[in-house]
Structures are given as C-alpha cells and as structure tokens.
Design a protein around this motif. Structure first.
Motif, mmCIF file in Angstrom:
data_model
loop_
_atom_site.group_PDB
_atom_site.id
_atom_site.type_symbol
_atom_site.label_atom_id
_atom_site.label_comp_id
_atom_site.label_asym_id
_atom_site.label_seq_id
_atom_site.Cartn_x
_atom_site.Cartn_y
_atom_site.Cartn_z
ATOM 1 N N UNK A 12 0.701 -0.871 -0.351
ATOM 2 C CA UNK A 12 -0.085 0.104 0.105
ATOM 3 C C UNK A 12 0.931 1.324 -0.127
ATOM 4 N N UNK A 13 1.689 1.068 0.892
ATOM 5 C CA UNK A 13 2.863 2.412 1.042
ATOM 6 C C UNK A 13 3.670 2.444 -0.501
ATOM 7 N N UNK A 46 0.424 -7.309 2.330
ATOM 8 C CA UNK A 46 -1.089 -7.526 2.529
ATOM 9 C C UNK A 46 -1.433 -6.075 1.559
ATOM 10 N N UNK A 47 -2.293 -6.473 0.353
ATOM 11 C CA UNK A 47 -2.985 -6.296 -0.359
ATOM 12 C C UNK A 47 -3.787 -5.613 0.689
ATOM 13 N N UNK A 48 -4.151 -4.122 0.513
ATOM 14 C CA UNK A 48 -4.979 -3.449 1.248
ATOM 15 C C UNK A 48 -5.366 -1.871 0.176
ATOM 16 N N UNK A 64 -2.740 -3.611 -9.552
ATOM 17 C CA UNK A 64 -1.961 -2.761 -9.383
ATOM 18 C C UNK A 64 -0.780 -2.975 -8.141
ATOM 19 N N UNK A 65 -1.950 -3.261 -7.079
ATOM 20 C CA UNK A 65 -0.383 -3.502 -5.944
ATOM 21 C C UNK A 65 -0.234 -4.772 -6.447
ATOM 22 N N UNK A 66 -0.201 -6.079 -6.880
ATOM 23 C CA UNK A 66 -0.128 -7.142 -7.378
ATOM 24 C C UNK A 66 1.861 -6.739 -7.954
ATOM 25 N N UNK A 67 1.261 -6.259 -9.103
ATOM 26 C CA UNK A 67 1.628 -5.626 -9.970
ATOM 27 C C UNK A 67 3.342 -4.994 -9.023
ATOM 28 N N UNK A 68 3.397 -3.806 -8.302
ATOM 29 C CA UNK A 68 4.360 -4.002 -7.676
ATOM 30 C C UNK A 68 4.643 -4.867 -6.715
ATOM 31 N N UNK A 69 4.213 -6.097 -6.497
ATOM 32 C CA UNK A 69 4.647 -7.206 -5.619
ATOM 33 C C UNK A 69 5.562 -7.482 -6.311
ATOM 34 N N UNK A 103 -3.963 -10.709 1.527
ATOM 35 C CA UNK A 103 -5.270 -9.839 1.256
ATOM 36 C C UNK A 103 -5.965 -9.497 1.931
ATOM 37 N N UNK A 104 -6.232 -8.153 2.181
ATOM 38 C CA UNK A 104 -6.794 -7.242 3.719
ATOM 39 C C UNK A 104 -8.294 -6.780 3.154
#
Length: 311
Positions: A12-13, A46-48, A64-69, A103-104
């Motif tokens: 998230x950050x 976590x994906x939040x 987008x968060x998954x891609x960042x991961x 996942x949160x």
C-alpha cells in the motif's frame, strides 16, 4: 533467530508513493535492508485498499499492488522468493527471504469469483474478509451493527478451505469471528492482541482466543501501540510481554507468532520501530522466556501450523 512476520502494508505504501525503493527507502519499515538486519525469513505482504476507493476502481487498484509486489519486491531483488504454496518455505536458501501475498478485505473482488480465482492464481495464501468496515462478505470490527458473515462470505471461506488458504480473523466483527470459526479449516489472526490486556475492539477476548486455539488456530501479535496499551504515552516491549503471558495462560504457548503491521503504523513500541529491530526484540524476550519458547514465538509455531495445513 529467524522471524516469520504475518502482516505488513508495504505494498500500500509503495502504491501511494511511487518514489519509494523497496531495497533501501527509510520510509519503509520493511525495506529489504531492514528485513535482512532483522533476520526476517518470511514476510507477509498484504493487499490493502484505502476505504475511500470506489468499488469500480477496486480491482484495478488491487492489480496495481500485485504488479508492485511482482516487480518491486520479487523481480528487482533476487533474495526475495514468493511463497506460492506453504511447502515453499522449507525450500528457501540461507540468503533468501520468503514473500507471502495476502489479502486484507474482500472489496478487491466484490462478489466476482472469477477475480477471487485470479487472486488464488497470483499466489494469495491468506484472506481476511474485511478491514474495519462492512462489505459484501462480512461486517468488520468497526461496523456498528456488528453483523456476521453473509452467504457470500461463507462461500469464500469454503473456497479457502479447498485451496488450503488461511482465513484471517483480524479485523472481523465478533459475530463474523464466530461465524468464521464454525466453517474455516485454517484460521488465524494475522495481527491482533489480547483484549483482556488491552480492551481495544481490534483485539480478541479470552473466549475468542480459547476457541481459536481449540480450532488449531494462531494469533500473531501486532506492534501498534494503541492495540498494546491504551492511553499510554510510552508503550514498551514489556507491555507486549503482558499479552504473551496472558495468551500463554489461556493455552496459547504453541499458538503465538508476530504480525507487526509495519508500514501500516506510524506510532511504535519503544525499540520496535521497524523490521531491523527484531534482534533487539528477541534479546528482550529472552529475558522473560526460554530460548525454545522464543523460537516458537518467532517462527516455529507458524511452521507447525502450516504443516497441518499442507502436510
């Protein structure tokens, strides 16, 4: 001593500030440098989603968060290895750190099981149905009506059971917690504390903890000061020890772990400001408990837990 940490909000950050660098940015409490310094062997990411995200934007933000991961955590850092099935933890080499995608909040997929299937395919190994608010699956702990799981939420848990994915009860309303315990095969609280010691709604009561342990589930301590000691200006590791002592008194010795909530918090227990501080934390715990017990808290309990999930 190795550490397994079952909750952080680095994704998230990183999504909020594209200038951050996972390897070294000081704004990240779980950057790679700090994970290494802290002897963190497995970190859950976590994906939040921000509660203000509109429902029709939720899936895009999730991807987008998954891609960042995948890009910022895995591809750019050879030391980081994704754990896509629980047995992968046992294949990590000495210099490697396992990364678990979680996942949160079910807002990410709404009521679309095709999206849920995709999340499983991306390697999500733990799902918390809610953050604090209500959604289509359940009420969170901050929802005033305090309702439980919906039919959809129960279907999601059944899918988790089939795929040996953990169901995370941190953030659930109390009614949702009890509903979940009835049907979830693999259940734990990724970042919660004992309500008897700190009466915050995010923490679990003695009745909840005892039932969780009877089910074979675990609780992983969260380091956010408000959840450790309310109305205390300086929260110490000793205050966290109070939670450990109480949870052990309820039969939780073999059911405790750590779920820091780093990068999701901006206040800290003294001496626990980021992942690099774990060795100091362990050093302090060894003043109260045997080395074997501290090893259990740090990683061995969770390894035993997942051995029952994926023998």
């Amino acid at each position: 001593m190795q550490i397994i940490d079952t909750h952080c909000d680095a994704l998230y950050k990183l999504q909020q500030d594209k200038q951050l660098n996972f390897r070294r940015s000081s704004q990240l409490q779980t950057n790679l440098k700090r994970l290494k310094a802290g002897n963190v062997k497995v970190q859950f990411f976590a994906i939040f989603l921000d509660p203000k995200v509109l429902s029709d934007e939720a899936w895009t933000k999730t991807l987008e968060q998954i891609e960042i991961f995948q890009r910022e955590i895995l591809e750019k850092n050879r030391e980081m290895k994704q754990i896509k099935k629980w047995n992968d933890i046992h294949t990590l080499k000495e210099n490697e750190i396992g990364a678990v995608l979680t996942l949160e909040g079910a807002e990410s997929f709404g009521n679309d099981f095709t999206k849920l299937e995709q999340l499983y395919d991306f390697g999500v190994l733990s799902i918390g149905l809610t953050w604090n608010n209500a959604n289509l699956c359940a009420d969170g702990v901050g929802e005033l009506r305090g309702a439980g799981l919906t039919s959809l939420g129960k279907e999601v848990i059944i899918e988790n059971n089939k795929r040996k994915v953990l169901t995370d009860v941190s953030h659930l309303s109390e009614k949702s917690f009890w509903d979940t315990l009835e049907i979830a095969d693999y259940v734990f609280a990724s970042h919660s504390n004992a309500k008897t010691i700190c009466p915050h709604p995010r923490n679990l009561s003695d009745e909840q903890l005892k039932a969780l342990f009877q089910k074979g589930g675990h609780i992983h301590l969260v380091f956010y000061p408000t959840f450790v000691k309310m109305n205390e200006k300086k929260v110490s590791i000793g205050h966290l020890v109070d939670h450990i002592d109480h949870i052990c008194s309820l039969g939780g010795l073999h059911h405790i772990g750590f779920g820091s909530d780093f990068d999701g918090i901006d206040e800290f227990v003294q001496g626990l400001e980021n992942a690099a501080k774990y060795p100091y934390f362990i050093e302090q715990l060894l003043k109260y408990y045997s080395e074997e017990h501290v090893r259990r808290f740090a990683y061995k309990n969770f390894l035993s837990f997942i051995s029952s999930v994926h023998p």
